[in-house]
Write an enzyme that holds these catalytic residues in place. Structure first.
Site, PDB file in Angstrom:
ATOM      1  CB  SER A 287      -0.792  -0.011   1.248  1.00  0.00           C
ATOM      2  OG  SER A 287      -1.595   1.164   1.291  1.00  0.00           O
TER       3      SER A 287
ATOM      4  CE1 TYR B 176      -3.878  -1.862   5.229  1.00  0.00           C
ATOM      5  CE2 TYR B 176      -3.284   0.371   4.559  1.00  0.00           C
ATOM      6  CZ  TYR B 176      -3.879  -0.936   4.244  1.00  0.00           C
ATOM      7  OH  TYR B 176      -3.851  -1.186   2.839  1.00  0.00           O
TER       8      TYR B 176
END
Ligand SMILES: NC(=O)c1ccc[n+]([C@@H]2O[C@H](COP(=O)([O-])OP(=O)(O)OC[C@H]3O[C@@H](n4cnc5c(N)ncnc54)[C@H](OP(=O)(O)O)[C@@H]3O)[C@@H](O)[C@H]2O)c1
Length: 244
Positions: free
Chosen positions: A141, A154
């Site tokens: 990501s 995250y």
């Protein structure tokens, strides 16, 4: 320069990026094997691929369980006679500020995003070694590149995958390809995994308008897969042009 005939196992293939990748690769002639927990969704996607003339199968898989992931890979090998690629894509993003102390969410992200990817690597590596070839694709990501508030855990899980991916690449030798793909803001169900409602609202307001189709990531994965065997695409970052 083709994926025709390649066997590609994709975790988290019941929606979003995994689904888009499965459909595109199947359209280009790959045998795709889809894993996730939602069997109805997987069945629907596989039916569509087969109706369109493609080759696909699915197995219910929870990447939090090592045995599930091993059985998923074994199923792919049995169904298709081998495994060329594993795409470790399953992921969740129940993000929040640290002081919200949503420790269960932190654990869940570690289990799915990091452990789940490691289990995918552990399941596929022995197959790749036996065959003398293989390709690991890890979906990471841009949250791990431009690290923002609420994304601490995250981003940490994604950068843990990034670190593992680089070491795997160095250890891999001349016959195993290793690719990381870092998507930016993509229009999928991913926001539904945010459990902290205040964070969810803010993210939707800030990002909703600029998200791009998961097809963009599918095309990135396709690019890495269709290179000749001696060409290893290490890292791809794909984000909306409008993403700061
Ligand atoms: N959307 C974005 O903006 C964005 C940006 C950067 C990176 N990513 C990454 O892209 C990947 C795919 O996300 P997406 O955007 O396509 O979101 P999505 O539509 O929510 O898809 C996530 C997939 O992961 C699966 N999954 C979740 N928990 C799982 C588990 N325990 N075991 C197996 N599968 C599980 C889900 O299926 P089931 O619920 O059926 O299990 C679903 O198929 C994730 O790794 C995410 O971190 C997304």
């Amino acid at each position: 320069m083709t994926v025709e005939g390649k066997v590609v196992a994709i975790t988290g293939a019941s929606s979003g990026i995994g689904e888009a990748t499965a459909k595109l690769l199947a359209e280009r002639g790959a045998f795709v094997v889809l894993g996730a927990r939602n069997e109805d969704a997987l069945q629907g996607i596989v039916d569509k691929i087969i109706e369109a003339g493609g080759k696909a199968a699915f197995k219910k898989t929870d990447v939090r369980h090592r045995r599930d992931v091993e059985e998923f890979v074994a199923f792919a090998v049995e169904k298709a006679g081998g495994l060329d690629v594993i795409v470790n894509n399953a992921g969740i993003g129940p993000i929040s500020r640290f002081d919200a102390l949503r420790v269960d969410d932190w654990d869940a992200m570690i289990d799915v995003n990091f452990r789940g990817t490691l289990y995918g690597i552990a399941a596929a590596l022995p197959v790749f070694e036996r065959q003398g070839k293989g390709h690991v694709v890890n979906i990471i990501s841009t949250a791990g590149i431009q690290i923002l508030p609420t994304m601490g855990v995250y981003a940490a899980t994604k950068n843990a995958v990034r670190t593992a991916t680089e070491v795997l690449r160095q250890e891999a030798g001349p016959h195993l390809r290793v690719t990381e793909v870092s998507p930016g803001i993509i229009a999928t169900n991913f926001g539904d995994t945010i459990t902290d409602q205040a964070t969810k609202r803010k993210i939707e307001e800030r990002l909703g308008g600029i998200a791009i189709s998961p097809d963009a990531i599918a095309r990135g994965v396709l690019y890495a897969l269709e290179q000749p065997p001696e060409v290893d695409v290490g890292s791809i970052v794909i984000r909306p042009t409008a993403q700061s």
